[in-house]
Write a protein that holds these residues in place. Sequence first.
Motif, short mmCIF file in Angstrom:
data_model
loop_
_atom_site.label_atom_id
_atom_site.label_comp_id
_atom_site.label_asym_id
_atom_site.label_seq_id
_atom_site.Cartn_x
_atom_site.Cartn_y
_atom_site.Cartn_z
N SER A 1 0.84 -1.20 0.00
CA SER A 1 0.00 0.00 0.00
C SER A 1 0.87 1.24 0.00
N VAL A 2 0.32 2.36 -0.44
CA VAL A 2 1.08 3.61 -0.47
C VAL A 2 1.45 4.05 0.94
N SER A 3 0.61 3.73 1.94
CA SER A 3 0.94 4.09 3.33
C SER A 3 2.19 3.36 3.80
N LEU A 4 2.29 2.07 3.49
CA LEU A 4 3.46 1.30 3.90
C LEU A 4 4.69 1.77 3.14
N ARG A 5 4.54 2.05 1.85
CA ARG A 5 5.69 2.53 1.07
C ARG A 5 6.17 3.88 1.59
N TYR A 6 5.24 4.75 1.96
CA TYR A 6 5.60 6.06 2.51
C TYR A 6 6.31 5.89 3.85
N PHE A 7 5.83 4.98 4.68
CA PHE A 7 6.49 4.70 5.96
C PHE A 7 7.92 4.22 5.74
N LEU A 8 8.10 3.28 4.84
CA LEU A 8 9.44 2.76 4.58
C LEU A 8 10.37 3.87 4.08
N TRP B 1 14.18 13.54 -15.13
CA TRP B 1 13.61 12.42 -15.89
C TRP B 1 13.06 11.31 -14.99
N THR B 2 13.15 11.47 -13.68
CA THR B 2 12.67 10.45 -12.75
C THR B 2 11.14 10.37 -12.80
N LYS B 3 10.61 9.17 -12.99
CA LYS B 3 9.17 8.98 -13.11
C LYS B 3 8.69 7.91 -12.12
N PRO B 4 7.42 7.98 -11.70
CA PRO B 4 6.86 6.94 -10.81
C PRO B 4 6.89 5.57 -11.47
N GLU B 5 7.28 4.55 -10.67
CA GLU B 5 7.28 3.17 -11.15
C GLU B 5 6.19 2.34 -10.47
N ARG B 6 5.44 2.95 -9.59
CA ARG B 6 4.36 2.25 -8.91
C ARG B 6 3.04 2.97 -9.20
N THR B 7 1.96 2.36 -8.76
CA THR B 7 0.65 2.95 -8.96
C THR B 7 0.50 4.21 -8.11
N GLU B 8 0.09 5.30 -8.74
CA GLU B 8 -0.13 6.55 -8.01
C GLU B 8 -1.39 6.43 -7.17
N ASP B 9 -1.27 6.75 -5.90
CA ASP B 9 -2.40 6.67 -4.99
C ASP B 9 -2.18 7.68 -3.87
N GLU B 10 -3.23 7.97 -3.13
CA GLU B 10 -3.14 8.92 -2.03
C GLU B 10 -3.25 8.20 -0.70
N ILE B 11 -2.68 8.80 0.32
CA ILE B 11 -2.69 8.20 1.66
C ILE B 11 -4.04 8.50 2.30
N ARG B 12 -4.82 7.46 2.51
CA ARG B 12 -6.16 7.62 3.05
C ARG B 12 -6.17 7.44 4.56
N ARG B 13 -7.26 7.86 5.17
CA ARG B 13 -7.41 7.75 6.63
C ARG B 13 -7.24 6.30 7.06
N ASN B 14 -6.34 6.08 8.03
CA ASN B 14 -6.08 4.74 8.56
C ASN B 14 -5.96 4.86 10.07
N ASN B 15 -6.97 4.40 10.78
CA ASN B 15 -6.99 4.55 12.23
C ASN B 15 -5.96 3.67 12.94
N ILE B 16 -5.46 2.65 12.25
CA ILE B 16 -4.42 1.81 12.86
C ILE B 16 -3.12 2.59 13.00
N TRP B 17 -2.71 3.27 11.93
CA TRP B 17 -1.52 4.11 12.00
C TRP B 17 -1.68 5.19 13.06
N ILE B 18 -2.85 5.83 13.06
CA ILE B 18 -3.09 6.95 13.98
C ILE B 18 -3.11 6.47 15.42
N GLY B 19 -3.83 5.36 15.69
CA GLY B 19 -3.93 4.85 17.06
C GLY B 19 -2.61 4.36 17.59
N PHE B 20 -1.87 3.61 16.78
CA PHE B 20 -0.58 3.09 17.23
C PHE B 20 0.40 4.23 17.48
N ALA B 21 0.40 5.23 16.59
CA ALA B 21 1.31 6.37 16.76
C ALA B 21 0.98 7.15 18.03
#
Length: 277
Positions: free
Chosen positions: A101-108, A238-258
């Motif tokens: 997911s884009v959330s996990l990729r952003y975290f990494l 010249w750098t271009k996205p190699e993955r599917t473009e998506d937005e980070i949506r509300r995720n209460n697991i990330w918010i609660g754990f943080a």
Amino acid sequence: MHPMSANIANAPEQQSPKPSTDDSLTVIGICLIAAMLTNILHEGVGHGLIALATGAQSGLLTTVAWSSDFETGLVQAGGTLVNLAAGVMLWIALRGLKNASVSLRYFLLICCAYNLFSGTGYFFFSGASNFGDWAAVISDMRPHWMWRVLLVCVGVVSYFLAVRVIGVGLVRYVAVPLADRRRLFRLMLIPYVAAVLLVGVAGLLNPISPLLVLQSALPATAGAYSGLLWLRYCVPSWTKPERTEDEIRRNNIWIGFASAAAIFFVAILGRGVTLHR
């Protein structure tokens, strides 16, 4: 109207990126978890666990320092070395998890950035200020000035390379196009501010000395993480996205754990925890 004139008139509208709707609370939560993990890797694993494994009987672990009667060059260098090793492993994971997911990729990516920037930035910081972990590592090396200059040079080169790597990763693997400057800047500004505030507040509670916030905590965050604010200028056009473009949506697991982890980080680890062998 001539067809060419119509195309020129419509060009800005066609190239304009869509407004970003990344969920701010989720982005903050992801960044806080990454910042806490980076800090614990540096102080807890790099300094604390290495010290306990190599001879220390006990020590005080806080968010700004590890303190014990047992200090060696390996213990002093351990924080940086662990951050750099973690950064490399996180980068490998980011490149390999193509369907994550884009959330996990952003975290990494953000966790990788924190670790690489902390590690490479510390070389420059210690060389320039003659303070901190690597100043202690080279304290007995002669000629001392040469080692300080070497640290500064290694720090500048490695930090720039780290900034470039993270910038490329943001575009390629998190799939934030360079053309979407507003979103790119926002997804880098939030982790910068979140990390500075978190480590700064936790550092104020440390029992060793409040000066450590200015001497260690803020330089290690506000200084080292500053590359997040200007990395977009280091990404090849010249750098271009190699993955599917998506937005980070509300995720209460990330918010609660943080939220839960931040309370522990500030209230417990900020005040210090004594570790024994």
